[in-house]
Design a protein around this motif. Structure first.
Motif, PDB file in Angstrom:
ATOM      1  N   LEU A  68      -6.653   9.395  -0.688  1.00 38.32           N
ATOM      2  CA  LEU A  68      -7.882  10.187  -0.717  1.00 38.32           C
ATOM      3  C   LEU A  68      -8.048  10.783  -2.100  1.00 38.32           C
ATOM      4  N   THR A  69      -9.188  10.514  -2.720  1.00 41.74           N
ATOM      5  CA  THR A  69      -9.537  11.148  -3.989  1.00 41.74           C
ATOM      6  C   THR A  69     -10.754  12.034  -3.724  1.00 41.74           C
ATOM      7  N   GLY A  70     -11.274  12.643  -4.743  1.00 38.28           N
ATOM      8  CA  GLY A  70     -12.445  13.505  -4.572  1.00 38.28           C
ATOM      9  C   GLY A  70     -13.689  12.770  -4.138  1.00 38.28           C
ATOM     10  N   SER A  71     -13.732  11.449  -4.316  1.00 44.17           N
ATOM     11  CA  SER A  71     -14.942  10.696  -3.978  1.00 44.17           C
ATOM     12  C   SER A  71     -14.719   9.546  -3.009  1.00 44.17           C
ATOM     13  N   THR A  72     -13.462   9.153  -2.766  1.00 43.53           N
ATOM     14  CA  THR A  72     -13.198   7.956  -1.973  1.00 43.53           C
ATOM     15  C   THR A  72     -12.008   8.152  -1.041  1.00 43.53           C
ATOM     16  N   LEU A  73     -12.127   7.589   0.147  1.00 41.65           N
ATOM     17  CA  LEU A  73     -11.014   7.514   1.088  1.00 41.65           C
ATOM     18  C   LEU A  73     -10.662   6.045   1.236  1.00 41.65           C
ATOM     19  N   ARG A  74      -9.448   5.682   0.800  1.00 42.05           N
ATOM     20  CA  ARG A  74      -8.994   4.301   0.951  1.00 42.05           C
ATOM     21  C   ARG A  74      -8.020   4.252   2.110  1.00 42.05           C
ATOM     22  N   LEU A  75      -8.383   3.461   3.114  1.00 45.08           N
ATOM     23  CA  LEU A  75      -7.538   3.229   4.281  1.00 45.08           C
ATOM     24  C   LEU A  75      -7.282   1.735   4.344  1.00 45.08           C
ATOM     25  N   GLY A  76      -6.044   1.331   4.145  1.00 43.14           N
ATOM     26  CA  GLY A  76      -5.738  -0.093   4.170  1.00 43.14           C
ATOM     27  C   GLY A  76      -6.521  -0.822   3.100  1.00 43.14           C
ATOM     28  N   THR A  77      -7.335  -1.783   3.521  1.00 43.65           N
ATOM     29  CA  THR A  77      -8.088  -2.606   2.575  1.00 43.65           C
ATOM     30  C   THR A  77      -9.514  -2.120   2.367  1.00 43.65           C
ATOM     31  N   ASP A  78      -9.901  -1.018   2.995  1.00 44.43           N
ATOM     32  CA  ASP A  78     -11.273  -0.512   2.879  1.00 44.43           C
ATOM     33  C   ASP A  78     -11.331   0.762   2.045  1.00 44.43           C
ATOM     34  N   ASP A  79     -12.391   0.855   1.257  1.00 47.03           N
ATOM     35  CA  ASP A  79     -12.712   2.077   0.524  1.00 47.03           C
ATOM     36  C   ASP A  79     -13.979   2.652   1.133  1.00 47.03           C
TER      37      ASP A  79
END
Length: 170
Positions: A68-79
């Motif tokens: 998790l960044t300030g603009s994106t949540l990356r779970l597995g292969t998805d942003d």
């Protein structure tokens, strides 16, 4: 890219050393007990086990990592853009019985390219801008939720906002 606010690697690499360690133990035990297994067989076995372990760990790091960044949540292969998440649901109540009703988000599809929440992780109900209910997930779901909720709340439009910049009363 901004610095991660929350991160889980999905798997660690340290288990790879177990395969060569087992091979070395096998070589020593074979020598002590007078077994007939040639040393190259032990070494090849250790290498094969390490290679299979590396494939499994690589897959886990690819498909179950969370960042998790300030603009994106990356779970597995998805942003997923944080701006696309409009609501984070409260956690499901603890201590409920099997026959008690479930929260609607608990039966929602998982985010991250997987159809279900990966084993060993707990779901976090989210509503996307499209209106769809989904489940974000993490091993430490409470820590992810603690960072994700304020980010989503900060990006939520204020009531009465038109969403169009530069268009005041005319």
């Amino acid at each position: 890219m901004s610095a991660p606010l929350f991160s889980e690697p999905g798997a660690r690499w340290w288990p790879i050393v177990l395969a060569p360690a087992f091979a070395l133990v096998g070589i020593v035990m074979d020598a002590v007990m007078g077994g007939g297994m040639p040393v190259p067989v032990w070494l090849v076995s250790g290498a094969v086990l390490a290679a299979v372990g590396a494939l499994i760990i690589h897959a886990a790091r690819t498909h179950t990592a969370v960042e998790l960044t300030g603009s994106t949540l990356r779970l597995g292969t998805d942003d997923i853009a944080i701006a696309d998440i409009v609501h984070v649901f409260p956690p499901a109540p603890k201590g409920r019985r099997r026959q008690d009703p479930r929260e609607p988000w608990e039966s929602a599809r998982s985010l991250g390219g997987l159809s279900v929440v990966p084993r060993g992780r707990r779901g976090i109900g989210v509503q996307l801008r499209s209106g769809a209910l989904r489940q974000a997930w993490a091993r430490d779901d409470a820590a992810l939720r603690a960072v994700l909720e304020p980010l989503v709340a900060r990006r939520r439009p204020r009531k009465g906002a038109t969403g169009v910049k530069g268009r005041g009363p005319q």
